[in-house]
Motif scaffolding. Structure first.
Motif, PDB file in Angstrom:
ATOM      1  N   PHE A 143      28.625  36.802  64.130  1.00 36.93           N
ATOM      2  CA  PHE A 143      29.035  37.447  65.398  1.00 36.93           C
ATOM      3  C   PHE A 143      27.914  38.317  65.951  1.00 36.93           C
ATOM      4  CE2 PHE A 143      32.710  37.422  62.428  1.00 36.93           C
ATOM      5  CZ  PHE A 143      33.396  36.344  62.970  1.00 36.93           C
TER       6      PHE A 143
ATOM      7  N   ARG B 103      42.301  42.145  64.845  1.00 33.52           N
ATOM      8  CA  ARG B 103      42.417  40.698  64.613  1.00 33.52           C
ATOM      9  C   ARG B 103      43.117  40.372  63.297  1.00 33.52           C
ATOM     10  NH1 ARG B 103      36.295  39.407  66.576  1.00 33.52           N
ATOM     11  NH2 ARG B 103      36.621  37.236  65.937  1.00 33.52           N
TER      12      ARG B 103
ATOM     13  N   LEU C  85      45.030  37.111  63.043  1.00 34.68           N
ATOM     14  CA  LEU C  85      44.308  35.839  63.143  1.00 34.68           C
ATOM     15  C   LEU C  85      43.728  35.487  61.777  1.00 34.68           C
ATOM     16  CD1 LEU C  85      42.473  36.697  66.466  1.00 34.68           C
ATOM     17  CD2 LEU C  85      44.629  35.449  66.159  1.00 34.68           C
ATOM     18  N   ASP C  86      43.363  34.241  61.621  1.00 37.78           N
ATOM     19  CA  ASP C  86      42.754  33.831  60.355  1.00 37.78           C
ATOM     20  C   ASP C  86      41.268  34.177  60.431  1.00 37.78           C
ATOM     21  OD1 ASP C  86      42.004  32.782  57.987  1.00 37.78           O
ATOM     22  OD2 ASP C  86      42.826  30.782  58.345  1.00 37.78           O
ATOM     23  N   PHE C  87      40.990  35.469  60.267  1.00 39.73           N
ATOM     24  CA  PHE C  87      39.633  35.956  60.506  1.00 39.73           C
ATOM     25  C   PHE C  87      38.639  35.373  59.505  1.00 39.73           C
ATOM     26  CE2 PHE C  87      36.367  39.311  59.740  1.00 39.73           C
ATOM     27  CZ  PHE C  87      35.689  39.132  60.929  1.00 39.73           C
TER      28      PHE C  87
ATOM     29  N   GLU D 212      37.335  32.206  60.714  1.00 42.51           N
ATOM     30  CA  GLU D 212      36.339  32.407  61.774  1.00 42.51           C
ATOM     31  C   GLU D 212      34.991  32.796  61.180  1.00 42.51           C
ATOM     32  OE1 GLU D 212      37.239  34.877  65.260  1.00 42.51           O
ATOM     33  OE2 GLU D 212      39.319  34.905  64.519  1.00 42.51           O
TER      34      GLU D 212
ATOM     35  N   GLN E 151      32.971  30.074  59.754  1.00 44.91           N
ATOM     36  CA  GLN E 151      32.283  29.279  60.763  1.00 44.91           C
ATOM     37  C   GLN E 151      30.909  29.855  61.094  1.00 44.91           C
ATOM     38  OE1 GLN E 151      33.492  26.394  62.017  1.00 44.91           O
ATOM     39  NE2 GLN E 151      35.150  26.680  60.534  1.00 44.91           N
ATOM     40  N   VAL E 152      30.844  31.171  61.136  1.00 43.47           N
ATOM     41  CA  VAL E 152      29.595  31.783  61.586  1.00 43.47           C
ATOM     42  C   VAL E 152      28.715  32.242  60.424  1.00 43.47           C
ATOM     43  CG1 VAL E 152      30.565  32.530  63.790  1.00 43.47           C
ATOM     44  CG2 VAL E 152      30.698  34.058  61.806  1.00 43.47           C
TER      45      VAL E 152
END
Lengths: 96, 187, 416, 977
Positions: free
Chosen positions: B48, B81, B84-86, B89, B92-93
């Motif tokens: 991020f 958050r 959310l399925d942090f 995420e 991914q990053v």
């Protein structure tokens, strides 16, 4: 006591859990012919120095690093502290 | 979405809040957390857009933040958050890294001084940290009343304590007691 | 000189002019049959039983400092025989029986006081473990009682029964356990040994062993070489340092154990009480001070002092157990060096060097063993074979897999 | 009344207080001791052994005599030194260690019997008859001994704890400490000034000498104003640094509200742990008395204290006083008191030459050889130049010289060094590092030298730290000389006290010498010299000097005993630091805790966790009814149990499988993705220590569980293995115990229940067999993990969801499973179910048992190495033939009791014939009787045999039949159904 954590600076010893002699890093070869004797020595016998003592401390309430701390057991003066992982890697052993 | 209703770490539907003199204590139930560890041979990612901080430090950038939790390990925070399925995420990053979901492992208590004072006095009653070297951006894990906690200095007048979720009540009690006593001292 | 109330009376009348030295200050002789290294409780009792019970002569005790300066001089004075394992319990019960006749035997009042010990339990699992232990005690001929919460409350009403974090559910009691005046024990044995001809030599530090063809010949000391047929080492706390001079590495680490005493108070606590939800034990001395302790500091140390976190922890545990001690003031805290062995149990054994014997590894509990340890060590030195209650205290139990691990903590000394 | 003029008390306000029930008045600024003296009260206490009448000796924390019980009720504080108690309105104090009253104490008979009660007399008697020690002698001794009484109630006050860090800690707020603090404060260094008094100034407050020509209080006031303006200096009054610990850690107690009648909402005291890079020890000096016959009468006090009471507190014990001194300082007392109108009967100076500082009679070469006055001094006998005379006086100030307060500098077993000129010990070199003594503590006794030494010490400390500092300009002050003669006692045949509180006299020291108790530690321990509440602050040096004289050795050869913390006694409450009641340790709550509480569950402690023990239902009057019902429900329908407390560790990385292979005794690397395996861990010494499950979620991702009790230990050991043993493996581990709420869904209807929340996930035996695991969603999209594992022996699952949903998931499962008979169960039923199945748990895996003993010997792989594998092959472990067996009472109504020892029937019962013990026992509703598990010698070969379970501790014995350690579904068909 204060332990000079190599990454975090002086930290109160209360944050750490003590294990003992840093020779516990040197786990014997379990396949060697004299493995049982070597393990007995490793598990049970200690130099127990009066003076500079290399020992393992776990930063349990901190960053979870194992440290090798060199400390004088007579004066409690800490002479140096290293990440145990670095010490272990420097032995250049390959465990695979 | 699930139709189950979550509760906060303190065991209620609305997050805990209390105010003592200049100090506010607020349970941050919306904070998403995931730990990130480098695998052998992977390069340090910039998830991020965050440049991962050095040991003892915390950085924030556009709603996400990171603190160093150990050699090659960080905790990544994302404000608001939690639902959310942090960790997915983050995966991914942060390709090639080990990511572990931590959101529900912790209770986060934000401590803000409205008057700008009292924060250090409070922390000095709770944690053995040299506060002169713990300005904004400082973050460390230490013991607090027999609990292991992260303490983050988010700003001059703002700190956060992250403790194990199961002992959220005990942590709240400790902070509340210390804050209350400061208030009485002022009064 | 025989001590008695009459003697005290008679001396009072004539102005205390008749009292004599409790022991001589002999110079070391060139050679002895037995040299005991260490003038602490175990060394002195060894010498006493060697001379008195095993009828040996030409015995010297070499002490680096002053007599009784070992851990016998800085402990929390508890005597008990409430162990679990077969390797331990008969030995400690033997010790308890020796305590029970000690003062008459030594003609010295060491204030052995059997006011009982209570180990509190806070969970069903702890109760079951205590029942197993209590039954082991009964099997060894010791005494024990499993107390319910109600019985406990009647006996020690001042514990925290109301809002404890870990509620007290009951206790295992050994009524015959208690305390003894630690210095008095050392002095009683010293006086007894001296009166049987043992040379007690203070300010005499052993600097090395002379060994020839795997047989010990004598010891080098700060007061010169002293030849000896047999050398027995009883230097708990310094075991590693001393045995290193004989080329030995031991299954022992040296740690510091702190102990504490409050200002004197009128009678507050009847016997010994130990906390089951943390490390804390307490009794009250005849002088009125509350004597208590807790965990070892937990790191290798040869410094006779500990650190503040343990002090705080001990006080916290104490108040959790009995909140009424809060306004008592801590008067003095001190630290002693203890031999923490790899299984938490001691060693009384011969070594690979003929004529060199070792007694150590007593962890934090050597005081209560003082009589039996000396007796068993004297037995080994005099007869060459272990005393029946001390057979398990061998060096090779580690290599062979016969550890005596009361706590089940494994080979990590600071967990025992 | 003996209130003088002047002083630092606020006469505009009066404070009422009582001592032994009598009402008195004092003023703000008074201590209890000064107020008593001002009220003409000289008798304040009784000594420990002889119950001798005693008065105030000192004006500080070294006080051995004036000990009182302060306050009432639960706040009663025994042994409180009246000399350090700040007077407050309504203060109540009582004398102690006397009966029926302070003036007439029945145990004063001990004083008459003192010829019998010499040092160590108790070692020589009370031995016959043997049984009487505990019954008669000891209780009598204990009752007579001790000093004050505890209230026996819990301390009602609150206490705080805190942490401070600084560059320089200044200990002591007298002249040297103030100069040091000033130097540090102006340098910008982070500094703390801690002083035990309630007013800064130390000895400056007690002297009439001026600073720059003005009263010292002017200079102090100016300094305090400057200090207030400097944020880098923290001034801590009423704060005693009581101990120095390794690496510059100082323990200090701040008495926050002890000077108030009631602490109100405030804490009473705060324990500060101060981490300081350097410290200046400006702890001052303590005067010592001279031992002479009957030198302990009320009214005989230290000369410096007498001066302090006159100058600071405007109090004097009598209108006529004398001074007995061996040094110049004693004359200052005479001078100052004379200036305040007190009649000086004489100054007796033991030295052949002395100069009077004012108009008073000096008797040089004189000695005080006796005194009169049972409850208060009336007269003294003075011997000089071959003549004796009696001099009338109501008080005598004695000065035997000053001892620098080396206490803190001698912590860490440091040894002070004797100085022949000062006739005193100075701080040694081997004490705590980083501590710089200054002022009187370093042997500088004039105000000028003291100020300079304080500033210089601070400067030195700051220089070492690289902090630039300058010497401040210091006020002009007295620089008088201090000459002292080595006189510690006056020869004589009567008792002369060395240690006042413990009643150690010259005779006792001589007796110790005669009996060869000559080593300084022997002297202390045999006579109890220096073991009282003052730790011999006014007694030890004199005692050593006397022993040195007797042995013909020098004082340094004789040596000192070890100085130990605390400097002055510290309340246990403040060391314990606060709430040792319900908040003694954190309370860990499971995600369904609040739900369970709402259901009326009874909770039980499991380490720090609170777990639901059982869920009583209306009509159930005994816990067994609830537990039996819950266990039956699992065997016949479906039960729910929160098992979140089991440790969970996320193990990731390319070498995760290999890593686990090395930690578990069995093989984990070959586990397929989507499968779970039971695992056993050994310690490196070969004994079993933990078990759990390993679930493989992906090729490089495992989740392992540990027991609740060992979660922390296993995690530590895993980090040890990862960082220290095999750092080259690519493994990352994180604890996720708290992150997931994990609920066991167990029983034949568990599949049916779960099917209602897992959406379309195929739960069939084929798709999701025993020991399968998966990531899925439940309840309409909630992330979850599902494991098909069983502790109960029934068809069972464990489902995990983010912890904040645990509560709602439990509610949902109960709601949707009502028709299936879904039943929440607690840890009691959990335990019954596992004993039914013979699963080892804490009582079996107690750290003393081998894998073979618990029937898992085959799990220790011989094909690979793992932690503990090599050592598990040692003779003692491999040859241990005790095995886990099931036990059933021969009489179905009989009991099985954990902790019973096992014997062959008809065998005698002793350690030699002991064959094992019962580890776990319960009533099994499935079996219909009590059952147990236990370790039994050759147990696996003795099935069917009847043995005896002996419980002599409770006078019980039972006949039990040995059966396999599995009472339910031994083939395991239910699990796989």
């Amino acid at each position: 006591m204060l332990i000079p954590h190599p990454l975090l600076g002086l930290r109160d010893a209360q944050e750490f859990t003590y294990l003992g002699d840093a020779r516990l890093i040197d786990r014997p070869d379990p396949t060697a012919p004299d493995a049982e004797a070597a393990f007995c020595d490793y598990v049970f016998l200690r130099d127990n120095q009066a003076g500079a003592h290399r020992e393992l401390w776990f930063h349990e309430q901190g960053d979870r690093s194992w440290l090798v701390v060199t400390r004088d057991t007579v004066t409690h003066e800490v002479l140096c502290a290293e990440l145990a992982r670095d010490v272990a890697l420097s032995r250049a052993r390959c465990s695979k | 979405m699930t139709d189950l209703r979550p509760i906060t770490a303190l065991g209620t539907v609305t997050p805990g809040y209390a105010s003592f003199g200049a100090l506010d204590l607020r349970e941050n139930a919306g904070l998403a957390l995931a730990s990130l560890a480098l695998r052998r041979g992977t390069l340090e990612p910039t998830p991020f857009g965050l440049t991962l901080p050095e040991p003892g430090r915390w950085v924030a950038w556009q709603g996400v933040a990171a603190l160093c939790t150990g050699p090659d390990q960080w905790m990544i925070e994302a404000e608001g958050r939690a639902e959310l399925d942090f960790s997915a995420e983050l995966k991914q990053v942060a390709p090639g890294c080990s990511v572990t979901e931590q959101t529900d492992g912790w209770v986060a208590i934000e401590i803000v001084s409205r008057a700008g004072t009292g924060l250090e006095a409070l922390l000095s009653k709770l944690v053995n940290i040299d506060l002169a070297n713990f300005g904004p951006g400082g973050a460390t894990r230490t013991g607090l009343e027999h609990m292991s906690c992260f303490v983050i200095r988010r700003g001059d007048v703002h700190a956060a304590v992250l403790g194990a979720r199961s002992s959220a009540g005990s942590l709240w009690h400790a902070l509340e007691t210390a804050a209350k006593r400061l208030e009485e001292k002022v009064a | 000189m025989r001590f008695s109330g009459f003697r005290v009376f008679a001396e009072a009348i004539k102005g205390h002019t008749g009292w004599r030295s409790l022991w001589r200050n002999p110079d070391p002789k060139p050679a002895y049959d037995y040299v005991i290294v260490g003038g602490g409780g175990h060394g002195l009792s060894t010498a006493y039983y060697l001379a008195r019970t095993f009828r040996q002569s030409r015995i010297a005790v070499l002490e680096k400092g002053w007599l009784g300066s070992g851990n016998v001089g800085r402990n929390t004075t508890i005597i008990r025989s409430n162990y679990l394992l077969a390797g331990n319990e008969p030995f400690y019960e033997f010790s308890m029986k020796l305590w029970e006749g000690l003062e008459q035997e030594l003609n010295f009042n060491a204030m052995v006081s059997q006011r009982g010990i209570i180990n509190l339990f806070h969970t069903d699992a702890q109760r079951d473990a205590f029942r197993r232990r209590g039954n082991a005690m009964m099997l060894a001929g010791a005494d024990g009682r499993l107390l319910s919460r109600e019985e406990l409350r009647a006996m020690v009403p001042f514990l925290n029964y109301n809002n404890a974090r870990f509620p007290v559910k009951g206790g295992l009691m050994q009524p015959r356990a208690g305390t003894a005046r630690h210095d008095g024990v050392a002095w009683g044995y010293a006086r007894g040994a001296d009166s049987h001809g043992v040379d007690l030599i203070q300010n005499c530090e052993v600097k090395g062993f002379r060994v020839d063809r795997e047989k010990v010949r004598g010891v080098e000391t700060s007061r010169g070489y002293i030849a000896a047929e047999k050398v027995g080492v009883a230097v708990a706390g310094s075991s590693g340092r001393v045995m290193a001079m004989a080329g030995m590495r031991l299954p022992i680490e040296t740690h510091v154990l702190q102990a504490f005493v409050t200002e004197g108070l009128k009678p507050t606590i009847p016997g010994v009480i130990t906390f089951g939800a943390g490390h804390f034990y307490i009794s009250q001395s005849d002088k009125g001070g509350l004597v208590f302790g807790g965990d070892i500091d937990g790191y290798n140390s040869y410094a006779q002092r500990g650190n503040l976190p343990v002090v705080e922890g001990v006080a916290e545990n104490g108040i959790a157990m009995m909140p009424m001690i809060g306004r008592a003031r801590l008067l003095r805290m001190w630290g002693g060096l203890v031999d923490m062995s790899m299984d938490g149990s001691p060693i009384i054994d011969r070594t690979h060097i003929d004529g060199l014997y070792f007694n150590g590894g007593w962890c934090y509990g050597g005081f209560k063993a003082t009589p039996a340890s000396g007796y068993a060590f004297a037995h080994l030195l005099a007869t060459g074979s272990p005393h029946e209650t001390a057979r398990a205290y061998r060096f090779d139990r580690f290599a062979r897999g016969y550890v005596i691990d009361e706590r089940g903590a494994g080979a990590q000394p600071n967990l025992h | 009344m003996t209130r003088l003029a002047g002083g630092l008390i606020n006469r505009s306000q009066s404070l009422n207080f009582t001592f032994d029930g009598r009402r008195y008045q004092g003023h703000p600024g008074d201590t209890l001791a000064s107020a008593l003296l001002a009220n003409g009260v000289r008798l304040v206490g009784r000594s420990f052994k002889y119950h001798r009448p005693r008065g105030v000796l000192s004006a500080g924390s070294e006080e051995p005599n004036a000990l009182v019980e302060l306050r009432t009720g639960a706040r009663q504080e025994p042994n409180t030194r009246a000399t350090v108690v700040e007077l407050f309105e309504g203060l109540e104090a009582r004398s102690q260690n006397r009966w029926p009253s302070l003036g007439f104490d029945a145990l004063a008979i001990n004083d008459l019997l003192s010829p019998f009660f010499t040092a160590g007399f108790y070692y020589k008697t009370f031995m016959w008859p043997k049984g009487l020690w505990e019954k008669l002698y000891e209780p009598a001794i204990r009752k007579a001994a001790g000093l004050g009484r505890l209230s026996m109630e819990a301390d009602p006050d609150t206490y705080d704890k805190g942490f401070l860090h600084c560059d320089l800690l200044v200990i002591g707020g007298g002249a040297a400490g103030l100069a040091a603090a000033l130097t540090a404060a102006r340098s910008g260094a982070r500094a703390i000034l801690a002083d035990e008094d309630f007013r800064l100034g130390g000895r400056l407050l007690c002297e009439l000498e001026t600073l720059d020509g003005a009263p010292a209080t002017d200079w102090i006031a100016a300094l305090e104003t400057e200090f207030d303006s400097l944020p880098n200096l923290r001034v801590m009054r009423r704060t005693t640094v009581f101990g120095i610990y390794d690496h510059g850690i100082y323990g200090a107690v701040e008495r926050v509200s002890d000077h108030l009648a009631q602490p109100g909402a405030r804490v009473r005291q705060t324990l500060w742990r101060i981490t300081a890079k350097r410290a200046v020890l400006a702890a001052g000096a303590t005067e010592r008395p001279i031992a002479f016959a009957d030198n302990d009468r009320p009214g005989i006090m230290l000369a410096g204290a007498m001066r302090a009471y006159a100058n600071r507190w405007a109090a004097c014990p009598s209108e006529t006083v004398a001074v007995f001194t061996n040094n110049d300082d004693g004359h200052r007392t005479a001078r100052d008191l004379a200036s305040k109108g007190v009649h000086i009967a004489a100054v007796i100076d033991a030295r052949p030459k002395a100069t009077a500082l004012a108009d008073y009679r000096v008797i040089t070469g004189g000695m005080v050889t006796a005194s009169r006055g049972r409850l208060g001094l009336k007269s003294i006998e003075v011997h000089a130049n071959g003549r004796s005379e009696w001099i009338e006086c109501g008080a005598l100030g004695v000065s035997g010289g000053w001892n620098p307060n080396v206490h803190l500098a001698s912590h860490n077993c440091g040894r002070p060094i004797w100085n022949d000129v000062l006739q005193a010990f100075l701080p040694g070199e081997d004490g705590p590092s980083g501590v710089l003594p200054a002022g009187a503590a370093a042997g500088h006794f004039s105000t000028a030298k003291t100020l300079r030494s304080g500033a210089a010490a601070a400067l030195r400390a700051l220089n070492v730290l690289g902090i630039a500092a300058a010497l401040p300009s210091l006020p002009r002050s007295e620089e008088s000389r201090y000459g002292v003669a080595p006189i510690f006692h006056v020869p004589g045949r009567k008792r002369a006290w060395v240690d006042f509180q413990n009643d150690v006299t010259m005779k006792d020291i001589k007796l110790a010498h005669a009996e060869n108790m000559r080593a300084v530690e022997h002297l202390k321990r045999y006579t109890t010299l220096g073991m009282a509440t003052d730790q011999g602050k006014t007694a030890n040096v004199t005692g050593l000097a006397v022993m040195a004289e007797l042995t013909g050795k020098t004082i340094p050869e004789t040596g000192t005993t070890i100085f130990r913390p605390p400097y002055t006694p510290v309340a246990l409450s403040v060391l314990g630091g606060g709430d040792a009641g319900p908040h003694f340790r954190p309370r860990r709550l499971t995600p369904t805790h609040h739900w369970a509480k709402a259901q009326g569950a009874v909770f039980v402690e499991a380490g720090q966790w609170m777990r639901a023990q059982y869920y009583p239902r209306p009509g159930e009057t005994h816990w067994r009814q609830s537990v039996d019902r819950e266990a039956r429900a699992v065997r016949s329908a479906v039960g729910l149990c929160d098992v979140t407390t089991l440790g969970k560790v996320d193990v990731q990385g390319a070498d995760a499988g290999e890593f686990l292979n090395r930690l578990y005794s069995n093989v984990m690397a070959t586990l397929k993705v989507g499968r779970v395996r039971y695992g056993l861990m050994l310690r490196e010494d070969g004994f079993a220590y933990d078990d759990g499950t390993c679930a493989r979620l992906a090729k490089d991702h495992y989740v392992v569980t540990t027991t609740t009790a060992n979660a922390g230990l296993v995690y530590r050991n895993m980090e040890f293995a990862r960082q220290c043993l095999w750092p080259d493996l690519d493994v990352q581990i994180f604890s996720t115990t708290e992150a997931w709420a994990q609920i066991a869904v167990a029983g034949p209807k568990s599949r049916a229940l779960l099917a209602r929340i897992v959406g379309g996930f195929d739960l069939s035996n084929e798709a999701f067999p025993f020991m399968a695991c998966a990531e899925l969603t439940v309840c309409g999209g909630l992330r979850a993990r599902l494991f098909r594992i069983s502790f109960s022996g029934e068809l069972a699952y464990e489902v995990a969801v983010p912890a904040r949903y645990g509560h709602a998931l439990m509610e949902r499962l109960v709601e949707v499973g009502a028709d299936l008979g879904v039943t929440p169960y607690g840890v009691e039923a959990l335990s019954v179910l596992r004993i039914d199945k013979g699963h080892a748990a804490g009582p079996e895996l107690n750290g003393q048992t081998t894998a073979a003993m618990v029937g898992l010997g085959s799990m220790v792989s011989q094909k690979k190495d793992s932690v503990g594998a090599v050592m598990s092959r040692r003779e003692g472990l491999a040859g241990d033939r005790r095995r886990l067996v099931g036990l059933r009472p021969v009489d179905p109504a009989g009991k099985v009791v954990s902790g019973s020892h096992l014997f062959a029937e008809d065998a005698p019962q002793s350690f030699d014939t002991d064959q094992g013990w019962v580890t776990s026992a319960c009533y099994s509703p499935h079996v219909g009787s009590m059952i147990g598990l236990g370790f039994l010698e050759n147990g696996d070969e003795r099935l069917g045999e009847v043995i005896v379970a002996a419980n002599p501790l409770e006078g019980e014995s039972a006949r039990l039949r040995v059966v396999p350690a599995c009472f339910v579904d031994p083939e395991g068909e239910r699990l796989r159904d």
